[in-house]
Design an enzyme around this catalytic site. Structure first.
Site, mmCIF file in Angstrom:
data_model
loop_
_atom_site.group_PDB
_atom_site.id
_atom_site.type_symbol
_atom_site.label_atom_id
_atom_site.label_comp_id
_atom_site.label_asym_id
_atom_site.label_seq_id
_atom_site.Cartn_x
_atom_site.Cartn_y
_atom_site.Cartn_z
ATOM 1 N N THR A 1 -19.163 -15.858 -91.654
ATOM 2 C CA THR A 1 -18.350 -16.655 -90.909
ATOM 3 C C THR A 1 -17.578 -16.215 -89.971
ATOM 4 O O THR A 1 -16.767 -14.967 -90.065
ATOM 5 C CB THR A 1 -17.828 -17.944 -91.895
ATOM 6 O OG1 THR A 1 -16.850 -18.744 -91.062
ATOM 7 C CG2 THR A 1 -16.973 -17.174 -92.760
ATOM 8 N N ASP A 2 -16.956 -16.953 -88.902
ATOM 9 C CA ASP A 2 -16.008 -16.388 -88.069
ATOM 10 C C ASP A 2 -14.563 -16.551 -88.706
ATOM 11 O O ASP A 2 -13.681 -16.008 -88.152
ATOM 12 C CB ASP A 2 -15.989 -17.108 -86.692
ATOM 13 C CG ASP A 2 -15.820 -18.447 -86.699
ATOM 14 O OD1 ASP A 2 -15.616 -19.035 -87.993
ATOM 15 O OD2 ASP A 2 -15.707 -19.205 -85.599
ATOM 16 N N ARG B 1 -12.376 -25.519 -82.509
ATOM 17 C CA ARG B 1 -13.579 -24.967 -83.146
ATOM 18 C C ARG B 1 -14.676 -24.586 -82.020
ATOM 19 O O ARG B 1 -14.615 -25.261 -81.035
ATOM 20 C CB ARG B 1 -14.045 -25.891 -84.449
ATOM 21 C CG ARG B 1 -13.140 -26.132 -85.331
ATOM 22 C CD ARG B 1 -12.697 -24.913 -86.368
ATOM 23 N NE ARG B 1 -11.965 -24.976 -87.368
ATOM 24 C CZ ARG B 1 -10.579 -24.714 -87.336
ATOM 25 N NH1 ARG B 1 -9.862 -24.378 -86.300
ATOM 26 N NH2 ARG B 1 -9.887 -24.762 -88.392
HETATM 27 P P1 NAD Z 1 -23.576 -25.620 -97.745
HETATM 28 O O1 NAD Z 1 -22.289 -26.031 -98.606
HETATM 29 O O2 NAD Z 1 -24.328 -26.862 -97.008
HETATM 30 O O3 NAD Z 1 -24.980 -25.151 -98.602
HETATM 31 C C1 NAD Z 1 -24.719 -24.039 -99.654
HETATM 32 C C2 NAD Z 1 -25.930 -24.369 -100.514
HETATM 33 O O4 NAD Z 1 -25.990 -22.905 -101.274
HETATM 34 C C3 NAD Z 1 -25.983 -25.427 -101.093
HETATM 35 O O5 NAD Z 1 -27.465 -25.845 -101.340
HETATM 36 C C4 NAD Z 1 -25.886 -24.920 -102.623
HETATM 37 O O6 NAD Z 1 -26.578 -25.940 -103.815
HETATM 38 C C5 NAD Z 1 -26.157 -23.600 -102.737
HETATM 39 N N1 NAD Z 1 -25.487 -22.682 -103.601
HETATM 40 C C6 NAD Z 1 -24.097 -22.641 -103.726
HETATM 41 N N2 NAD Z 1 -23.629 -21.892 -104.728
HETATM 42 C C7 NAD Z 1 -25.007 -21.177 -104.999
HETATM 43 C C8 NAD Z 1 -25.141 -20.345 -106.079
HETATM 44 N N3 NAD Z 1 -24.242 -19.804 -106.761
HETATM 45 N N4 NAD Z 1 -26.648 -19.803 -106.254
HETATM 46 C C9 NAD Z 1 -27.276 -20.231 -105.570
HETATM 47 N N5 NAD Z 1 -27.139 -21.507 -104.494
HETATM 48 C C10 NAD Z 1 -25.998 -21.889 -104.482
HETATM 49 O O7 NAD Z 1 -23.295 -24.509 -96.827
HETATM 50 P P2 NAD Z 1 -23.904 -24.338 -95.246
HETATM 51 O O8 NAD Z 1 -23.141 -24.995 -94.420
HETATM 52 O O9 NAD Z 1 -25.197 -24.357 -95.236
HETATM 53 O O10 NAD Z 1 -23.609 -22.618 -95.189
HETATM 54 C C11 NAD Z 1 -24.636 -21.571 -95.406
HETATM 55 C C12 NAD Z 1 -23.877 -20.450 -95.334
HETATM 56 O O11 NAD Z 1 -23.235 -20.311 -93.779
HETATM 57 C C13 NAD Z 1 -22.652 -20.092 -96.218
HETATM 58 O O12 NAD Z 1 -22.717 -18.751 -96.461
HETATM 59 C C14 NAD Z 1 -21.435 -20.610 -95.106
HETATM 60 O O13 NAD Z 1 -20.287 -19.500 -95.497
HETATM 61 C C15 NAD Z 1 -21.927 -19.864 -93.795
HETATM 62 N N6 NAD Z 1 -21.398 -20.487 -92.882
HETATM 63 C C16 NAD Z 1 -21.493 -21.957 -92.671
HETATM 64 C C17 NAD Z 1 -20.724 -22.403 -91.420
HETATM 65 C C18 NAD Z 1 -20.921 -23.925 -91.100
HETATM 66 O O14 NAD Z 1 -20.203 -24.515 -90.135
HETATM 67 N N7 NAD Z 1 -21.492 -24.745 -92.049
HETATM 68 C C19 NAD Z 1 -20.156 -21.568 -90.332
HETATM 69 C C20 NAD Z 1 -20.033 -20.233 -90.802
HETATM 70 C C21 NAD Z 1 -20.638 -19.869 -91.784
HETATM 71 P P1 TYD Z 2 -14.577 -28.528 -91.300
HETATM 72 O O1 TYD Z 2 -15.768 -29.228 -90.906
HETATM 73 O O2 TYD Z 2 -13.897 -28.598 -92.652
HETATM 74 O O3 TYD Z 2 -14.871 -26.986 -90.870
HETATM 75 P P2 TYD Z 2 -13.727 -25.803 -90.877
HETATM 76 O O4 TYD Z 2 -12.632 -26.105 -91.791
HETATM 77 O O5 TYD Z 2 -14.736 -24.703 -91.687
HETATM 78 O O6 TYD Z 2 -13.585 -25.403 -89.469
HETATM 79 O O7 TYD Z 2 -13.148 -29.079 -90.076
HETATM 80 C C1 TYD Z 2 -13.305 -28.957 -88.685
HETATM 81 C C2 TYD Z 2 -12.244 -29.114 -88.412
HETATM 82 O O8 TYD Z 2 -11.936 -30.455 -88.313
HETATM 83 C C3 TYD Z 2 -10.825 -28.294 -88.833
HETATM 84 O O9 TYD Z 2 -9.809 -27.928 -87.858
HETATM 85 C C4 TYD Z 2 -10.451 -29.484 -89.808
HETATM 86 C C5 TYD Z 2 -10.528 -30.576 -89.060
HETATM 87 N N1 TYD Z 2 -10.910 -31.767 -89.997
HETATM 88 C C6 TYD Z 2 -10.098 -32.989 -89.895
HETATM 89 O O10 TYD Z 2 -9.275 -33.208 -88.733
HETATM 90 N N2 TYD Z 2 -10.459 -34.170 -90.461
HETATM 91 C C7 TYD Z 2 -11.289 -34.021 -91.449
HETATM 92 O O11 TYD Z 2 -11.359 -35.174 -92.005
HETATM 93 C C8 TYD Z 2 -11.858 -33.031 -91.754
HETATM 94 C C9 TYD Z 2 -12.966 -32.912 -92.782
HETATM 95 C C10 TYD Z 2 -11.808 -31.850 -90.811
#
Ligand code: NAD
Ligand code: TYD
Length: 352
Positions: free
Chosen positions: A132-133, A222
């Protein structure tokens, strides 16, 4: 074949679906099915022999070691993580277990498997770590976006645990030679996003007539990346990324939270107006700020464009419209994820 971890989550699920839509190379999908893992996302693959789902954690060395050896795996893509900043504040322990200890165990099992491969397979093998960033900390309004060379300055238990995992991945390359790639991406949004995160939470609360919670002044920024663009970036890096390198992935879409919420409200006013004719934005409610809330994230994704020719296909305007429409069209998926433990989280975080 490839082995994906966390492929029942938001990004991993989109990745598996897109991978099998574009290639016949099978996928082993290892997921612990925490609250964030959802097999409904993969329902269309139920009878697809190219998808092997295994219910296990990334720390389960025996299961993963066996899968790698039995299926002649050529690459591992590690999505599995605890991923929600707010949950990391109320309960950091699970973040250390999965993101740090889990990544260590996975890396170590993969290292042993890789070490025993014949020379040609050893050279072609890849371990891609999805990060992640947020590991870079926070930016002021005038700072340049995060480049790969920025210092790691994580501020939340979540980002600190991801930073630790990135360091382990780096060390397994430098010390043991494991052919790793790391991607650091900005906030993703799109289909199958669990509605604890801002965008899906706001879409669903708006439709349910509930408050749209804005933390603090709503001016936190963001850099939004449509999930399918993220998946295409990972495919590019996996195919042609230089071993040992990290690549920042971003959407060039910096938006303040309040603007994101107003955009969603405007789209809903347009395509699904409220029965009483009022604007959805009237549901906006300011709530207490998140402790340690990072002010601004922004990604400089020029390295990925320059070296591997990747650029996002969606703007925020096109991606957010598709996303809102997807939530309107997928009531059953939404109904299933917003039951049970999800309700407990919402009550704990926002009050009944
Ligand atoms: P998510 O929380 O939606 O999904 C995570 C998945 O990992 C789930 O299916 C969960 O069951 C599984 N999991 C959790 N613990 C586990 C374990 N110990 N062993 C096996 N599986 C396990 O997350 P996401 O949003 O899909 O993020 C995926 C990856 O991308 C993560 O590494 C996160 O840090 C990274 N990431 C996400 C975002 C975002 O905006 N969602 C941004 C930057 C980086
Ligand atoms: P989020 O989707 O939780 O992602 P991250 O914290 O990883 O950036 O939140 C995105 C932005 O929105 C963050 O600045 C927190 C804000 N936020 C709210 O203002 N209200 C909410 O209910 C949630 C979940 C997040």
């Amino acid at each position: 074949m490839i082995l994906v971890t966390g492929g029942a989550g938001f990004i991993g699920g989109n990745f598996v679906l897109d991978w099998l839509a574009q290639s016949d190379e099978p996928v082993i999908n290892v997921d612990k099915l925490t609250y964030a893992g959802n097999l409904d996302t993969l329902a269309s693959l139920k009878d697809d022999p190219r998808h092997l789902f295994v219910h296990a954690g990334i720390g389960d060395r025996e299961v993963i070691g066996k899968l790698l050896a039995e299926h002649d795996v050529r690459a591992v893509v590690n999505f599995a993580a605890e991923s929600h900043v707010d949950r990391s504040i109320t309960g950091p322990g699970e973040f250390i277990q999965t993101n740090v200890v889990g990544t260590f165990n996975l890396l170590d099992v993969v290292r042993h498997y890789w070490g025993d491969l014949p020379a040609d397979k050893k050279a072609a093998f890849r371990f891609l770590h999805v990060s992640t960033d947020e590991v870079y900390g926070t930016l002021s309004a005038t700072d340049a976006p995060f480049a790969e060379t920025n210092r790691y300055e994580p501020n939340s238990p979540y980002s600190a645990s991801k930073a630790a995992s990135d360091h382990l991945v780096r060390a397994w390359h430098h010390t043991y030679g494991l052919p790793v790639l790391t991607t650091n991406c900005s906030n993703n949004y799109g289909p199958y996003h669990f509605p604890e995160k801002l965008i899906p939470l706001v879409i669903l609360n708006a439709l349910a007539g509930k408050p749209l919670p804005i933390y603090g002044d709503g001016q936190q920024i963001r850099d939004w990346l449509y999930v399918k663009d993220h998946c295409s970036a990972i495919r590019r890096v996996l195919a042609d990324g230089k071993v040992g390198e990290t690549y920042n992935v971003g959407g060039w879409n910096e938006k303040a939270n309040l603007d994101v919420v107003n955009t969603i409200c405007g789209i809903l006013d347009d395509i699904k107006p409220r029965a009483d004719g009022a604007a959805y934005a009237s549901q906006i409610t300011y709530v207490q700020d998140r402790p340690g809330h990072d002010r601004r994230y922004a990604i400089d994704a020029r390295k990925l464009e320059r070296e591997l020719g990747w650029k996002p296909a969606e703007t925020f305007e096109t991606g957010i419209r598709k996303t809102v429409q997807w939530y309107l069209d997928n009531e059953q998926w939404v109904g299933n994820v917003t039951s049970g433990s999800y309700r407990e989280w919402i009550n704990q975080q926002y009050g009944a």
